[in-house]
Design a protein around this motif. Structure first.
Motif, PDB file in Angstrom:
ATOM      1  N   ALA A 100     -15.859  -5.405  18.463  1.00 33.08           N
ATOM      2  CA  ALA A 100     -15.533  -6.471  17.504  1.00 33.08           C
ATOM      3  C   ALA A 100     -14.028  -6.591  17.330  1.00 33.08           C
ATOM      4  N   ALA A 101     -13.345  -5.466  17.261  1.00 30.46           N
ATOM      5  CA  ALA A 101     -11.890  -5.483  17.105  1.00 30.46           C
ATOM      6  C   ALA A 101     -11.205  -6.029  18.358  1.00 30.46           C
ATOM      7  N   GLU A 127      -0.464  -5.349  14.604  1.00 28.10           N
ATOM      8  CA  GLU A 127      -0.645  -6.074  13.339  1.00 28.10           C
ATOM      9  C   GLU A 127      -2.020  -6.735  13.302  1.00 28.10           C
ATOM     10  N   GLU A 128      -2.449  -7.253  14.439  1.00 29.54           N
ATOM     11  CA  GLU A 128      -3.767  -7.904  14.520  1.00 29.54           C
ATOM     12  C   GLU A 128      -4.891  -6.920  14.203  1.00 29.54           C
ATOM     13  N   LEU A 129      -4.758  -5.708  14.719  1.00 27.19           N
ATOM     14  CA  LEU A 129      -5.792  -4.708  14.478  1.00 27.19           C
ATOM     15  C   LEU A 129      -5.789  -4.264  13.009  1.00 27.19           C
ATOM     16  N   VAL A 130      -4.617  -4.090  12.447  1.00 21.45           N
ATOM     17  CA  VAL A 130      -4.521  -3.717  11.029  1.00 21.45           C
ATOM     18  C   VAL A 130      -5.149  -4.807  10.161  1.00 21.45           C
ATOM     19  N   GLU A 131      -4.906  -6.072  10.493  1.00 22.54           N
ATOM     20  CA  GLU A 131      -5.516  -7.184   9.765  1.00 22.54           C
ATOM     21  C   GLU A 131      -7.043  -7.160   9.926  1.00 22.54           C
ATOM     22  N   TRP A 175      -8.894  -4.518  10.453  1.00 20.71           N
ATOM     23  CA  TRP A 175      -9.411  -3.417   9.640  1.00 20.71           C
ATOM     24  C   TRP A 175      -9.395  -3.757   8.153  1.00 20.71           C
ATOM     25  N   ALA A 176      -8.480  -4.605   7.728  1.00 19.53           N
ATOM     26  CA  ALA A 176      -8.444  -5.010   6.321  1.00 19.53           C
ATOM     27  C   ALA A 176      -9.701  -5.803   5.952  1.00 19.53           C
ATOM     28  N   GLN A 209     -13.927  -2.785   7.583  1.00 18.87           N
ATOM     29  CA  GLN A 209     -13.569  -1.390   7.373  1.00 18.87           C
ATOM     30  C   GLN A 209     -13.688  -0.535   8.627  1.00 18.87           C
ATOM     31  N   ARG A 210     -12.677   0.260   8.878  1.00 19.33           N
ATOM     32  CA  ARG A 210     -12.670   1.246   9.958  1.00 19.33           C
ATOM     33  C   ARG A 210     -13.485   2.443   9.470  1.00 19.33           C
ATOM     34  N   ILE A 211     -14.578   2.732  10.157  1.00 18.34           N
ATOM     35  CA  ILE A 211     -15.492   3.783   9.703  1.00 18.34           C
ATOM     36  C   ILE A 211     -15.321   5.026  10.577  1.00 18.34           C
TER      37      ILE A 211
END
Length: 100
Positions: free
Chosen positions: A28-29, A66-70, A72-73, A76-78
């Motif tokens: 998904a990411a 930055e795209e990945l951090v967004e 995850w916002a 949620q990163r599990i």
């Protein structure tokens, strides 16, 4: 079945379910970021983007784009520890239902 055998069996079941969740999170990411999951520092160090989904949050954020951090916002990163707690709580709830 001995207590230790039962515990190992439960752990293997939990781990297998987490592995499926982990790959789903990664795919998904990857789609959401168009494959841009590492920042420049992560690319320079040759970090495997998949490893960002398994390690601690500090390391993940240090190398994530930055795209990945967004992503995850919003999704949620599990980690395995978090998944294991949720899995165990669900299992205990199911055992209580079965006992009632």
């Amino acid at each position: 079945m001995s207590i230790i055998s039962e515990a190992f069996s439960a752990w293997r079941e939990c781990r297998a379910e987490y592995d499926g969740t982990l790959y789903t999170q990664y795919e998904a990411a990857e789609a959401a970021t168009n494959g841009a999951m590492l920042n420049a520092r992560g690319r320079e160090k040759g970090i495997d983007p998949f490893s960002l989904f398994m390690g601690n949050e500090t390391r993940a954020l240090a190398y994530a784009s930055e795209e990945l951090v967004e992503h995850w916002a919003q999704h949620q990163r599990i980690t395995f520890a978090k998944f294991e707690r949720q899995w165990q709580a669900q299992r205990e709830a199911e055992h209580l239902e079965d006992a009632a």
